[in-house]
Design a protein around this motif. Structure first.
Motif, PDB file in Angstrom:
ATOM      1  N   PRO A   1       0.827  -1.209   0.000  1.00 55.78           N
ATOM      2  CA  PRO A   1       0.000   0.000   0.000  1.00 55.78           C
ATOM      3  C   PRO A   1       0.857   1.255   0.000  1.00 55.78           C
ATOM      4  O   PRO A   1       1.985   1.252   0.530  1.00 55.78           O
ATOM      5  CB  PRO A   1      -0.812  -0.132   1.302  1.00 55.78           C
ATOM      6  CG  PRO A   1      -0.817  -1.593   1.607  1.00 55.78           C
ATOM      7  CD  PRO A   1       0.502  -2.111   1.123  1.00 55.78           C
TER       8      PRO A   1
ATOM      9  N   TYR B   1      -0.995   7.039   2.268  1.00 47.31           N
ATOM     10  CA  TYR B   1      -2.430   7.007   2.005  1.00 47.31           C
ATOM     11  C   TYR B   1      -3.046   5.611   2.083  1.00 47.31           C
ATOM     12  O   TYR B   1      -4.274   5.475   2.053  1.00 47.31           O
ATOM     13  CB  TYR B   1      -2.719   7.631   0.635  1.00 47.31           C
ATOM     14  CG  TYR B   1      -2.492   9.122   0.616  1.00 47.31           C
ATOM     15  CD1 TYR B   1      -3.523  10.007   0.870  1.00 47.31           C
ATOM     16  CD2 TYR B   1      -1.230   9.656   0.366  1.00 47.31           C
ATOM     17  CE1 TYR B   1      -3.320  11.374   0.862  1.00 47.31           C
ATOM     18  CE2 TYR B   1      -1.006  11.025   0.369  1.00 47.31           C
ATOM     19  CZ  TYR B   1      -2.058  11.885   0.622  1.00 47.31           C
ATOM     20  OH  TYR B   1      -1.853  13.251   0.627  1.00 47.31           O
ATOM     21  N   GLY B   2      -2.234   4.582   2.161  1.00 43.42           N
ATOM     22  CA  GLY B   2      -2.773   3.237   2.310  1.00 43.42           C
ATOM     23  C   GLY B   2      -3.156   2.597   0.996  1.00 43.42           C
ATOM     24  O   GLY B   2      -2.668   2.956  -0.074  1.00 43.42           O
TER      25      GLY B   2
ATOM     26  N   ASP C   1      -8.395   1.894   6.889  1.00 42.07           N
ATOM     27  CA  ASP C   1      -7.214   1.935   6.016  1.00 42.07           C
ATOM     28  C   ASP C   1      -6.208   2.994   6.457  1.00 42.07           C
ATOM     29  O   ASP C   1      -5.289   3.319   5.728  1.00 42.07           O
ATOM     30  CB  ASP C   1      -7.674   2.212   4.579  1.00 42.07           C
ATOM     31  CG  ASP C   1      -6.567   1.986   3.550  1.00 42.07           C
ATOM     32  OD1 ASP C   1      -5.829   0.991   3.671  1.00 42.07           O
ATOM     33  OD2 ASP C   1      -6.432   2.817   2.635  1.00 42.07           O
ATOM     34  N   CYS C   2      -6.373   3.587   7.668  1.00 42.33           N
ATOM     35  CA  CYS C   2      -5.419   4.593   8.144  1.00 42.33           C
ATOM     36  C   CYS C   2      -4.014   3.992   8.239  1.00 42.33           C
ATOM     37  O   CYS C   2      -3.846   2.824   8.603  1.00 42.33           O
ATOM     38  CB  CYS C   2      -5.828   5.113   9.512  1.00 42.33           C
ATOM     39  SG  CYS C   2      -7.392   5.998   9.521  1.00 42.33           S
ATOM     40  N   THR C   3      -3.010   4.784   7.944  1.00 37.57           N
ATOM     41  CA  THR C   3      -1.622   4.321   7.978  1.00 37.57           C
ATOM     42  C   THR C   3      -0.889   4.925   9.164  1.00 37.57           C
ATOM     43  O   THR C   3      -1.376   5.837   9.830  1.00 37.57           O
ATOM     44  CB  THR C   3      -0.894   4.717   6.684  1.00 37.57           C
ATOM     45  OG1 THR C   3      -0.728   6.162   6.664  1.00 37.57           O
ATOM     46  CG2 THR C   3      -1.676   4.281   5.448  1.00 37.57           C
TER      47      THR C   3
END
Length: 517
Positions: free
Chosen positions: A184, A188-189, A336-338
């Motif tokens: 990813p 931003y994932g 999906d937060c990184t």
């Protein structure tokens, strides 16, 4: 890395999978309670699914593309929203409750509506229904003021050579057609989220521009294709990695998913010909993915590149990635937060001691049941002369080489709706090289940047009725079925060229046949 027994079996499958027998089918979904076929049944099925030799009349049972699960063809926008035609009365309540969860609007945390909080903090939509409009097909933005709620961008970058490999990556890299590993995008994932809850910045906005390309057809006819270019505008967390790969995806229709899941993996693998051993120019190959739920390699079936093995896992992935809702398979409350989005990771979430994740196992099961049982509408006009002529053109042109008309599903102990049905999905569920024109240049599992899963065609003629548009292909670039055909390249180039060169009445009949599906 030492290969485990399952991966050694997988190596055998990929080397000569066409000979795989259903009773030893380790790529099948282990949650299906399968009753093995008898030798007599297998022989009868082999005869039934053979391509038709006489196309001057409709085939037996062709009017019911989902077998007994087929639903009546409604004339309104709810044509894709009926439960399987053979669903038992006592299971209809589960379908309706699943529908409610599919349509539910999630809210941010903390909230007094504890059963519905946990949205985001970054997200693409507030409900499943917002993407899968009326259980049908999404669309690209139709103007500068239109958002992309039913479409998003997948994001990835090449994996660094020293990055740790998963077991499935190690195996896939050992075979001849291995694709480059990806990860990813670090900030931003795995996908671009264009909405955010209050107090957070959205990741950005999908931008698309089109260049018109004219195509000359036979009999003086022309068609105009639009070639898209995608960008990420208003980047909310700094610049994207310079090597970021973008892959646009519109939400696909939801109908018939349970029947596709119930097709034996052996029957799908029997159509695979990755080295084009028969010399027909078609070299479909199976997608192999790692199941996070079952912790094993499985046959990929769902998504534009067949990246998900089961409906439940696909649903869980969508909850996490699209809505930011944690679940029993993908448990991160921030979706999906990184690691680069600290504010997103530390934001309030909806996990609690009572329900566990933001949607619990019972809720995920109900959404899965609903998704598994959205009925396929009955065919229309199957005895119409032009439709029959179009079917002949479909076969003669070579379309059926990938859009396989028929399968018979497993006998299933606890899924009467999907059990032992003759179905007509018009897909082989394999990956095919579709040419440079449709390439996203983003590998995914065994799929290269030019390969896509053959899309099912059932219900495609009802798209405008259900969704109010006729945008097709993975990114909605085609504005008609003819444009969709003309974008075909790679393995489908010869078939596409036949469509370009055939007499206009034959081309019209082909489209008429597709509209009847």
């Amino acid at each position: 890395m030492t290969r485990g027994p399952k991966l050694l079996f997988l190596a055998t499958v990929l080397a000569g999978g066409a000979a795989l027998a259903a009773p030893t089918d380790d790529l099948a979904a282990p949650h299906l309670d399968v009753i093995p076929r008898t030798a007599e049944e297998s022989a009868r099925i082999a005869r039934i699914v053979q391509p038709a030799s006489d196309l001057t009349a409709a085939e037996p049972f062709e009017a019911n593309p989902a077998g007994a699960a087929t639903v009546r063809a409604r004339s309104d926008a709810d044509a894709f929203s009926l439960p399987s035609g053979n669903i038992p009365f006592e299971r209809e309540l589960d379908f309706k409750v699943g529908n409610g969860l599919f349509r539910k609007l999630w809210v941010s945390s903390p909230s007094s509506t504890r059963a519905s909080d946990g949205l985001g903090p970054l997200y693409n939509a507030r409900s499943c229904q917002r993407c899968h409009l009326k259980d049908g097909r999404g669309h690209p933005p139709e103007g500068p003021d239109d958002d992309a709620t039913s479409m998003f961008l997948r994001l990835s970058v090449p994996a660094a050579p020293d990055q740790e490999m998963s077991e499935i990556e190690a195996f896939l890299l050992s075979i001849e057609d291995a694709t480059p590993r990806t990860r990813p995008e670090p900030t931003y994932g795995g996908q671009l989220q264009d909405f955010a809850v209050q107090g957070h910045a959205a990741e950005g906005k999908l931008g698309v521009t089109y260049e018109e390309v004219e195509v000359e057809l036979s009999d003086g006819e022309t068609a105009t294709l639009r070639e898209p270019t995608y960008t990420v505008e208003n980047q909310g967390y700094g610049p994207l990695h310079p090597d970021t790969m973008l892959s646009p995806r519109v939400a696909p229709p939801m109908i018939g998913l349970g029947l596709l899941e119930a097709v034996p993996a052996a029957d799908i693998l029997a159509h695979a010909d990755p080295d084009d051993a028969d010399g027909d120019g078609i070299s479909g190959k199976a997608q192999i993915v790692w199941s996070f739920e079952h912790d094993r390699p499985m046959l990929g079936r769902f998504g534009w590149k067949a990246g998900a093995p089961t409906i439940r896992e696909q649903s869980a992935s969508a909850f996490a990635g699209d809505i930011g809702i944690s679940n029993p398979i993908f448990t991160a409350p921030g979706g999906d937060c990184t690691d680069a989005q600290a504010g997103c990771l530390s934001a309030p979430h909806g996990d609690d001691e009572v329900r566990g994740q933001e949607i619990d196992a019972e809720g995920l099961d109900l959404v899965t049941f609903y998704s598994r049982n959205l009925g396929v509408p009955a065919r229309r006009d199957i005895e119409d002369r032009e439709v029959l002529r179009g079917k002949q053109v479909f076969y003669d042109t070579g379309c059926a080489s990938c859009h396989t008309p028929k399968f018979v599903t497993h006998r299933l102990e606890d899924q009467p709706e999907q059990s032992f049905q003759l179905i007509w999905p018009y897909t082989d569920m394999l990956l095919h090289d579709m040419g440079e024109g449709l390439a996203d240049h983003r590998p995914e599992g065994r799929a290269t940047g030019r390969e896509w899963r053959t899309a099912p065609l059932w219900g495609i003629g009802l798209t405008e009725q259900v969704n109010g548009h006729t945008y097709f292909l993975h990114d909605g670039r085609a504005r008609s079925l003819l444009e969709a055909v003309l974008w075909h390249g790679g393995e489908a180039q010869e078939a596409r060229d036949r469509v370009v060169g055939m007499p206009k009445p034959d081309r019209d009949a082909l489209i008429r046949f597709l509209e009847s599906l």
